[in-house]
Design an enzyme around this catalytic site. Structure first.
Site, PDB file in Angstrom:
ATOM      1  N   CYS A 106       1.002  -1.335   0.243  1.00  9.95           N
ATOM      2  CA  CYS A 106      -0.148   0.010  -0.084  1.00  9.95           C
ATOM      3  C   CYS A 106       0.775   1.088  -0.021  1.00  9.95           C
ATOM      4  O   CYS A 106       0.356   2.449  -0.254  1.00  9.95           O
ATOM      5  CB  CYS A 106      -0.861  -0.155   1.278  1.00  9.95           C
ATOM      6  SG  CYS A 106      -2.407  -1.135   0.966  1.00  9.95           S
TER       7      CYS A 106
ATOM      8  N   GLY B 283     -11.114 -13.757 -12.733  1.00 11.08           N
ATOM      9  CA  GLY B 283     -10.837 -12.586 -12.999  1.00 11.08           C
ATOM     10  C   GLY B 283     -10.225 -11.962 -14.110  1.00 11.08           C
ATOM     11  O   GLY B 283     -10.752 -12.495 -15.124  1.00 11.08           O
TER      12      GLY B 283
END
Length: 357
Positions: free
Chosen positions: A33, A166
């Protein structure tokens, strides 16, 4: 975790790495992140996308949606929430990032746990996820990509969440994450705009994974305590918060505790006071800061909140740790959560959104 010999970084041509010598973190400019777009820049980009709904609930000039958007772009909540028939709400989110650790299976588990966290952060339960994969197929073996996907599948299974396919692309940098859909009770949500003065602040995971991951990327040192923290689902914390009557929460990820708490305090119109001595940290986090393993994302987080922060006499090391860019961090809850330390409180707004003591 395999080896500690660094491979050439992004932009080089390492050819086919020898087995056991591949360090995934060396194939990306950032990690986890901490590679997020800085919060200030991101807010400027999405500011014009928030439109006042028409009388029928739709965005002006567009067809009426099938349900009521309960949580959207306005305050930067962790996931979108749409109220549907039958007293239910659909929760939707997506999250992906570059490698935060070198082990592909662990990276898959961490990235999936992080994506699932957004559903838990608003009080929902994940139902189905789809993979999001970017892979430099001419630079890294596809067997490693398989391990990443296996890690993600195992994390989703632990959450009781289906994984149904996906999307993948050939990408210069490896990236992985998930788009997750969940369900929630629209009358029992956790929102960042529902904080009220007088509520304590609870933190359900220790901080420090950011600086440990930065050290890992630089040196190859392995930190099992960081991997363990990043692969703990926020499911139990979310359920405990709801059971305790909490209505305000966020998860602590790329913007650090200070960045996410600033968004919560701003949306709720209060001042958030942090008791720095009460904040838990992973073993080795302070040493990593002292040795200079602070990501650019962490420094950008701090620069973003500084105009709204009264840091008092707190040392720079402590402030940096509070701004540390986390990956798959815990929940920050306005209210007491059994078993979680209370790290501060919300008070009436006094001119600064954040205050440290």
């Amino acid at each position: 975790m395999t080896g500690t010999t660094a491979e050439p970084g992004l932009g080089a041509d390492p050819g086919t790495p020898a087995p056991g010598r591949i360090r995934l973190t060396q194939y990306a400019h950032g990690g986890g992140c901490a590679c997020k777009i800085p919060p200030g820049e991101l807010e400027a980009v999405v500011a014009g996308l928030v439109r006042r709904p028409a009388a029928d609930g739709s965005a002006e000039g567009s067809p009426a949606p099938l349900g009521e958007l309960v949580v959207g772009l306005d305050d930067g909540d962790d996931a979108a929430v749409v109220r549907i028939e039958g007293g239910r709400a659909v929760v939707a989110t997506a999250d992906f990032f570059t490698p935060v650790v070198d082990d592909p299976y662990d990276w898959g588990r961490i990235a999936a746990t992080n994506a699932l966290s957004d559903v838990y952060a608003v009080g929902g339960e994940p139902l189905v996820a789809v993979n999001l994969l970017g892979w430099p197929r001419e630079r890294l073996p596809m067997d490693l990509a398989k391990e990443v996907l296996r890690g993600g599948l195992d994390a989703a299974r632990a959450a009781g969440c289906h994984v149904a396919g996906g999307h993948s692309v050939d990408d210069p940098e490896p990236k992985y994450g998930m788009a997750v859909t969940g369900l929630a009770d629209p009358e029992r949500l956790l929102r960042i705009d529902a904080g009220r003065a007088g509520l304590p602040l609870s933190l359900t995971k220790p901080l420090g994974v950011g600086v440990l991951n930065t050290r890992h990327k630089a040196t190859g040192e392995v930190f099992p305590q960081a991997v363990a923290a990043m692969t703990i689902l926020n499911r139990d914390a979310s359920r405990a918060a709801l059971a305790a009557g909490a209505r305000c929460a966020t998860d602590v990820t790329g913007f650090g505790l200070l960045g996410h708490l600033y968004k919560l305090a701003r949306a709720s119109g209060v001042t958030a006071v942090v008791d720095a001595a009460a904040v838990p940290y992973l073993e080795g986090a302070r040493e990593a800061v002292r040795d200079g393993h602070v990501s650019g994302g962490t420094r950008r987080n701090l620069a973003w909140v500084e105009p709204h922060l009264d840091a008092g006499s707190l040392a720079e090391e402590d402030v940096l740790l509070l701004a540390d860019a986390q990956t798959s961090g815990g929940l920050l809850v306005a209210g007491e959560v059994p078993g979680a330390p209370v790290v501060g409180e919300l008070v009436p707004f006094d001119g600064a959104a954040l205050r440290l003591r």
